[in-house]
Design a protein around this motif. Structure first.
Motif, PDB file in Angstrom:
ATOM      1  N   GLU A 286     -81.301 -63.095 100.779  1.00  0.00           N
ATOM      2  CA  GLU A 286     -80.289 -63.192 101.837  1.00  0.00           C
ATOM      3  C   GLU A 286     -79.766 -61.805 102.250  1.00  0.00           C
ATOM      4  N   PRO A 287     -79.501 -60.907 101.280  1.00  0.00           N
ATOM      5  CA  PRO A 287     -79.051 -59.559 101.687  1.00  0.00           C
ATOM      6  C   PRO A 287     -80.097 -58.833 102.526  1.00  0.00           C
ATOM      7  N   LEU A 288     -81.390 -59.006 102.171  1.00  0.00           N
ATOM      8  CA  LEU A 288     -82.463 -58.375 102.946  1.00  0.00           C
ATOM      9  C   LEU A 288     -82.514 -58.969 104.347  1.00  0.00           C
ATOM     10  N   ALA A 289     -82.416 -60.298 104.452  1.00  0.00           N
ATOM     11  CA  ALA A 289     -82.447 -60.941 105.766  1.00  0.00           C
ATOM     12  C   ALA A 289     -81.295 -60.441 106.634  1.00  0.00           C
ATOM     13  N   ASN A 290     -80.138 -60.265 106.032  1.00  0.00           N
ATOM     14  CA  ASN A 290     -78.989 -59.754 106.776  1.00  0.00           C
ATOM     15  C   ASN A 290     -79.229 -58.326 107.262  1.00  0.00           C
ATOM     16  N   LYS A 291     -79.851 -57.527 106.402  1.00  0.00           N
ATOM     17  CA  LYS A 291     -80.089 -56.125 106.737  1.00  0.00           C
ATOM     18  C   LYS A 291     -81.004 -55.972 107.951  1.00  0.00           C
ATOM     19  N   ILE A 292     -82.013 -56.834 108.040  1.00  0.00           N
ATOM     20  CA  ILE A 292     -82.994 -56.662 109.109  1.00  0.00           C
ATOM     21  C   ILE A 292     -82.796 -57.651 110.253  1.00  0.00           C
ATOM     22  N   GLY A 293     -81.644 -58.288 110.276  1.00  0.00           N
ATOM     23  CA  GLY A 293     -81.298 -59.137 111.410  1.00  0.00           C
ATOM     24  C   GLY A 293     -82.048 -60.432 111.503  1.00  0.00           C
ATOM     25  N   LEU A 294     -82.443 -60.992 110.361  1.00  0.00           N
ATOM     26  CA  LEU A 294     -83.190 -62.257 110.349  1.00  0.00           C
ATOM     27  C   LEU A 294     -82.515 -63.270 109.428  1.00  0.00           C
ATOM     28  N   LYS A 295     -81.231 -63.367 109.537  1.00  0.00           N
ATOM     29  CA  LYS A 295     -80.454 -64.266 108.691  1.00  0.00           C
ATOM     30  C   LYS A 295     -80.814 -65.728 108.954  1.00  0.00           C
TER      31      LYS A 295
END
Length: 408
Positions: A286-295
């Motif tokens: 989830e933190p990675l998805a948030n970082k790259i705008g793919l939440k």
């Protein structure tokens, strides 16, 4: 008969000797060797059976001993970064060169007389040939060792490498120039002796390359994996680097190693890397998805539909890249960022473990600021911001993936 062809290239000749060392270790034996310029010198040492002597020569070569200029000043000239401290010595050296109508070659010849054993070369069963150019006759001269007058072998080899910056001295009534002005890659020289199986070591130095019918030969091409730099950069550290590069480039070629900067044994098993990325996808992404705008995208879809295509494009691998190519491409980038030893043959798991256990990994691969999904969707932007993309994903590979690598 198997022949070895060595391209001219000045200081780049160190690459050839590193490559030859690897070939020798792999059991390659040559019936003939030919070269132009520095390829002629390297070829002479190989043909006389002194490849180890050639290796040590390149390891310890000192430009000051050859050209009469301190290493500091010589390097400043090569890198075009001349400080005011170097100017007096440089002007003095240039004045001497102008006064003497070129760089004195006495020290170069002295060194070559110490390493080239004419008797051993002539008695060797290995054919040895080289090319030079007669300025006096305005034509190329092709020599095999049996064509060179007794006692003149070094003189003629120097003639093959005689750049216009050196003093022009006559050899048997002829002024000889670097053979690269006629043929810097003298394949045809061995062809005239009937050779069909060739190993050709390139340097990609400037010079004329005569065309030849490639279908007439069975050729193993050895080419540097990166630019070898200035042909006059005889700095010992640069030579040592090229010796290693030549050696490991041959290892990559012969053993089909993966990597562009590093040398990694392939597993050739996409199922293995499929499981590798699946295990990565089992982490909290989830933190990675948030970082790259793919939440909000499910973990496995995030990995296989977005992250892997992004990595492939960012690394310039294209749609044909395998999971292994992608994984090792990221590993190479991380290894370079950590300055991990490059000249070593790694198992894939060994390289990953070395990265994860590196004491600076946690600090270097810190989480960068969030960047928008536009980066993910636009191939050009992803490549422009390659380091930022890789920095983000590498951070999560180090921090979110901390399990032992028993599966590797």
């Amino acid at each position: 008969m198997k022949g070895l062809v060595l391209e001219g290239g000045g200081a780049r000749g160190a690459y050839q000797i590193g490559a030859y060392k690897a070939l020798e270790e792999e059991g390659y034996v040559f019936d003939g060797v030919c070269g132009t310029s520095i390829g002629a010198l390297n070829g002479a040492l190989i043909a006389q059976g002194d490849a180890e002597k050639a290796y040590k020569l390149w390891e310890n070569l000192d430009p000051a001993e050859l050209f009469g200029v301190t290493p500091k000043t010589w390097n400043a000239v090569i890198k075009k970064k001349i400080s005011t401290q170097e100017l007096p010595e440089l002007f003095k050296a240039l004045h001497g060169i102008v006064r003497e109508k070129g760089i004195d070659t006495k020290k170069i010849k002295k060194l070559l007389h110490e390493v080239v054993d004419e008797k051993a070369l002539r008695s060797s069963t290995v054919d040895f040939g080289f090319i030079t150019f007669s300025l006096s006759d305005r034509k190329a001269l092709e020599y095999f060792k049996e064509d060179v007058p007794e006692g003149k072998m070094v003189d003629y080899i120097v003639g093959s490498a005689n750049l216009p910056i050196f003093q022009m001295e006559k050899i048997d009534g002829k002024i000889l120039l670097d053979g690269g002005v006629y043929d810097n890659l003298p394949v045809k020289l061995l062809q005239k002796k009937g050779y069909k199986d060739l190993v050709i070591i390139r340097t990609f130095a400037a010079g004329i390359k005569k065309k030849f019918e490639r279908k007439s030969f069975n050729i193993l091409w050895i080419e540097p994996s990166e630019d070898l730099g200035n042909i006059l950069n005889f700095d010992p550290e640069n030579s040592k680097f090229m010796l290693k590069l030549g050696y490991f480039d041959v290892q990559r070629l012969i053993h089909s190693l993966k990597g562009t900067k590093y040398y990694i044994k392939p597993k050739n098993d996409d199922t293995f890397y499929l499981n590798f990325f699946k295990q990565f996808g089992e982490q909290d992404l989830e933190p990675l998805a948030n970082k790259i705008g793919l939440k909000g995208i499910p973990p496995f879809r995030l990995i296989f539909e977005h992250i892997l295509p992004l990595l492939s494009e960012t690394l310039g691998l294209g749609q044909q890249s395998s999971y292994e190519d992608i994984a090792l491409g990221v590993a190479e980038w991380m290894a370079q960022a950590l300055s991990i030893e490059r000249f070593k043959i790694y198992e894939a798991d060994e390289l990953f473990d070395t990265i994860r256990k590196h004491p600076k990994a946690q600090k270097i691969f810190h989480a960068p600021k969030t960047f928008p999904a536009l980066f993910i969707k636009n191939e050009l932007i992803a490549k422009m911001y390659k380091d930022l993309v890789l920095q983000t994903l590498s951070h999560f590979m180090v921090h979110a993936y901390q399990k032992p690598s028993d599966h590797l």
